[in-house]
Design a protein around this motif. Structure first.
Motif, mmCIF file in Angstrom:
data_model
loop_
_atom_site.group_PDB
_atom_site.id
_atom_site.type_symbol
_atom_site.label_atom_id
_atom_site.label_comp_id
_atom_site.label_asym_id
_atom_site.label_seq_id
_atom_site.Cartn_x
_atom_site.Cartn_y
_atom_site.Cartn_z
ATOM 1 N N GLU A 11 -3.458 23.372 -45.966
ATOM 2 C CA GLU A 11 -2.924 23.943 -44.575
ATOM 3 C C GLU A 11 -3.585 22.959 -43.501
ATOM 4 N N LYS A 12 -2.930 23.074 -42.277
ATOM 5 C CA LYS A 12 -3.493 22.478 -41.228
ATOM 6 C C LYS A 12 -4.810 23.348 -40.648
ATOM 7 N N ILE A 13 -5.861 22.757 -40.657
ATOM 8 C CA ILE A 13 -7.240 23.578 -40.832
ATOM 9 C C ILE A 13 -7.694 23.389 -39.529
ATOM 10 N N ASP A 14 -8.605 24.522 -39.204
ATOM 11 C CA ASP A 14 -9.525 24.234 -37.904
ATOM 12 C C ASP A 14 -10.899 24.756 -38.425
ATOM 13 N N PHE A 15 -11.736 24.579 -37.621
ATOM 14 C CA PHE A 15 -13.300 24.858 -38.250
ATOM 15 C C PHE A 15 -13.348 26.077 -38.643
ATOM 16 N N GLU A 16 -12.836 26.953 -37.800
ATOM 17 C CA GLU A 16 -13.014 28.718 -38.210
ATOM 18 C C GLU A 16 -12.731 28.749 -39.800
ATOM 19 N N ARG A 17 -11.441 28.138 -39.806
ATOM 20 C CA ARG A 17 -10.777 28.493 -41.260
ATOM 21 C C ARG A 17 -11.705 27.731 -42.472
ATOM 22 N N LEU A 18 -11.914 26.612 -41.619
ATOM 23 C CA LEU A 18 -12.714 25.570 -42.732
ATOM 24 C C LEU A 18 -13.840 26.335 -43.442
ATOM 25 N N ILE A 19 -14.526 27.119 -42.410
ATOM 26 C CA ILE A 19 -16.093 27.676 -42.746
ATOM 27 C C ILE A 19 -15.538 28.780 -43.616
ATOM 28 N N ASP A 20 -14.637 29.530 -43.100
ATOM 29 C CA ASP A 20 -14.034 30.586 -43.826
ATOM 30 C C ASP A 20 -13.940 30.359 -45.345
ATOM 31 N N ALA A 21 -13.434 29.292 -45.435
ATOM 32 C CA ALA A 21 -13.000 28.764 -46.849
ATOM 33 C C ALA A 21 -14.175 28.709 -47.784
ATOM 34 N N PHE A 22 -15.318 28.102 -47.169
ATOM 35 C CA PHE A 22 -16.354 27.868 -48.046
ATOM 36 C C PHE A 22 -17.411 28.858 -47.929
ATOM 37 N N SER A 23 -17.114 30.034 -47.282
ATOM 38 C CA SER A 23 -18.112 31.001 -47.320
ATOM 39 C C SER A 23 -17.785 32.250 -48.264
ATOM 40 N N ALA A 24 -18.623 32.873 -49.034
ATOM 41 C CA ALA A 24 -18.515 33.750 -49.915
ATOM 42 C C ALA A 24 -18.109 34.997 -49.517
ATOM 43 N N ASN A 25 -18.618 35.501 -48.317
ATOM 44 C CA ASN A 25 -18.670 36.864 -47.939
ATOM 45 C C ASN A 25 -17.299 37.340 -47.223
ATOM 46 N N ARG A 26 -16.255 36.494 -47.059
ATOM 47 C CA ARG A 26 -14.961 36.793 -46.233
ATOM 48 C C ARG A 26 -14.170 37.724 -47.057
ATOM 49 N N VAL A 27 -13.670 38.743 -46.197
ATOM 50 C CA VAL A 27 -12.549 39.522 -46.890
ATOM 51 C C VAL A 27 -11.319 39.421 -45.960
ATOM 52 N N TYR A 28 -10.310 39.510 -46.657
ATOM 53 C CA TYR A 28 -8.927 39.349 -45.767
ATOM 54 C C TYR A 28 -8.193 40.783 -46.048
#
Ligand SMILES: Nc1nc2c(ncn2[C@@H]2O[C@H](COP(=O)(O)OP(=O)(O)OP(=O)(O)O)[C@@H](O)[C@H]2O)c(=O)[nH]1
Ligand SMILES: [Mg+2]
Length: 373
Positions: A227-244
């Motif tokens: 996807e066309k990505i920004d910093f925030e979502r990039l960091i989310d993608a690399f973080s283990a503790n995010r929930v959606y």
């Protein structure tokens, strides 16, 4: 000598990096550096939550609730918004209601029955400023929220701004509201460094993506950004503790008569059609609409199972997520059941004719009656 604890130290580091990000003009030459800083910041914030968990009595306690029913939703709002009143209205539970703050001090579950679904609703203590630092029962509330299938933010007509504040608090704690998981695949390897792939033209260059990944502790991996990505979502993608988690906002106490304009738009929501409902839990205003909105937000449909030897009917309802296929449903009933099922016969609003034979890739639709064959 002044003793500085770990927490203070992390707070200071966070302040320093936040300032550096603010002071650094953003352009191609600095993008790389800013990416690293933002990744560092995210790790420090996570550490902060971790370090504050120890010692201050947070984390454990009487907050483990068993998930029950087809879905679990949590009511989050400021003290005295009417969370317990609403729980009592919608379910069989009897949670204490009183005109002062922090009446509820633990998790009170209740079960709402709607359209054949059993929806568990959790009433929790009011969420106040500084929740993530353990104020009130903040941290416990946040940890319960992480496990919910839907977050209902409930405030009252005098405090509509609480919606924005609570949204921010949840986001700050890694709970992503009304957002899809970033479409990034991280395939970890034992060696070979980091390889970045993307078929989409990106703002961020590959070197930046790479250094953010490294900063987040990824050493060897093939990373595909879809996807066309920004910093925030990039960091989310690399973080283990995010929930959606999906969310909706509800404004209570409309009976008190202030502005009930329906054009209020909640902040920080996106394409998933945000909307805010206005209700009175006490007077019973808007509750049917609320139940329906919850149902819609959970993306549920009712499907009726028809046994081999039975005529089509609405006797055996099951609740499934929109988008599930008949194959998924068969699997949910049981692997053994699914084993020799290849096709199905369907009735109801979406069948072209009664008893139409379809493949198991057919998607579940509201009111579908299905007999597996
Ligand atoms: N006017 C009006 N008052 C309400 C309504 N719903 C709840 N209240 C009142 O608001 C007060 C707080 O209600 P609770 O249900 O205890 O609120 P809560 O959000 O559970 O509060 P905490 O557990 O302290 O966080 C009580 O006095 C309720 O009677 C409503 O729709 N209209
Ligand atoms: Mg309460």
């Amino acid at each position: 000598m002044v003793h500085i604890g770990t927490t203070e130290l992390i707070h200071m580091q966070i302040k320093r990096i936040e300032k550096e990000i603010r002071d650094t003009p953003y352009h191609k030459a600095t993008e790389h550096h800013i990416g690293k800083l933002r990744a560092k910041l995210s790790i420090l914030r996570e550490k902060l939550q971790g370090s504050e968990k120890v010692g201050k009595g947070g984390g454990t306690g009487g907050y483990a609730v068993k998930k029950q029913g087809d879905a679990t939703i949590i009511l989050i709002g400021p003290p005295s918004a009417g969370k317990s009143t609403l729980l009592n209205r919608l379910t069989n539970a009897r949670s204490k209601v009183a005109p002062y703050a922090f009446t509820t001090v633990s998790v009170i579950p209740g079960m709402m029955e709607y359209k054949n679904a059993r929806i568990q609703i959790l009433d929790v203590p009011g969420l106040i400023e500084g929740a993530e630092e353990g104020k009130g029962r903040g941290r416990e509330v946040l940890s319960v929220a992480r496990g919910a299938d839907l977050v209902v933010i409930l405030t009252d007509i005098a405090r509509i701004d609480a919606i924005e504040r609570i949204t921010k608090t949840l986001e700050k704690n890694g709970i992503r509201l009304n957002k899809d998981k970033p479409n990034v695949n991280v395939d970890k390897k034992l060696q070979g460094g980091i390889l970045i792939r993307s078929n989409i033209k990106q703002h961020l260059d590959k070197e930046t993506v790479k250094s953010v990944a490294m900063e987040m502790g990824i050493k060897n991996a093939e990373i595909t950004v879809n996807e066309k990505i920004d910093f925030e979502r990039l960091i989310d993608a690399f973080s283990a503790n995010r929930v959606y988690i999906p969310t909706m906002s509800v404004v209570n106490k409309v009976d008190l008569g202030q502005s009930t304009s329906n054009n209020y738009q909640p902040p920080n929501t996106n394409h998933h059609s945000p909307h805010t409902l206005f209700i009175s839990a006490e007077k019973g205003i808007g509750l049917e609409e609320l139940k329906e909105a919850i149902w819609e937000k959970l993306e549920f449909v009712t499907v009726f199972l028809i046994r081999q030897d039975e005529e089509p009917s609405e006797k055996n309802p099951i609740i499934v997520k929109k988008g599930k296929t008949l194959h998924d449903i068969a699997e949910e009933i049981g692997t053994e059941f699914a084993e020799n099922k290849k096709r199905a016969k369907i009735w109801g609003p979406t069948a072209k004719f009664p008893g139409q034979e379809v493949s198991l890739s057919t998607k579940a639709q509201e009111g579908l009656q299905v007999r597996f064959v």
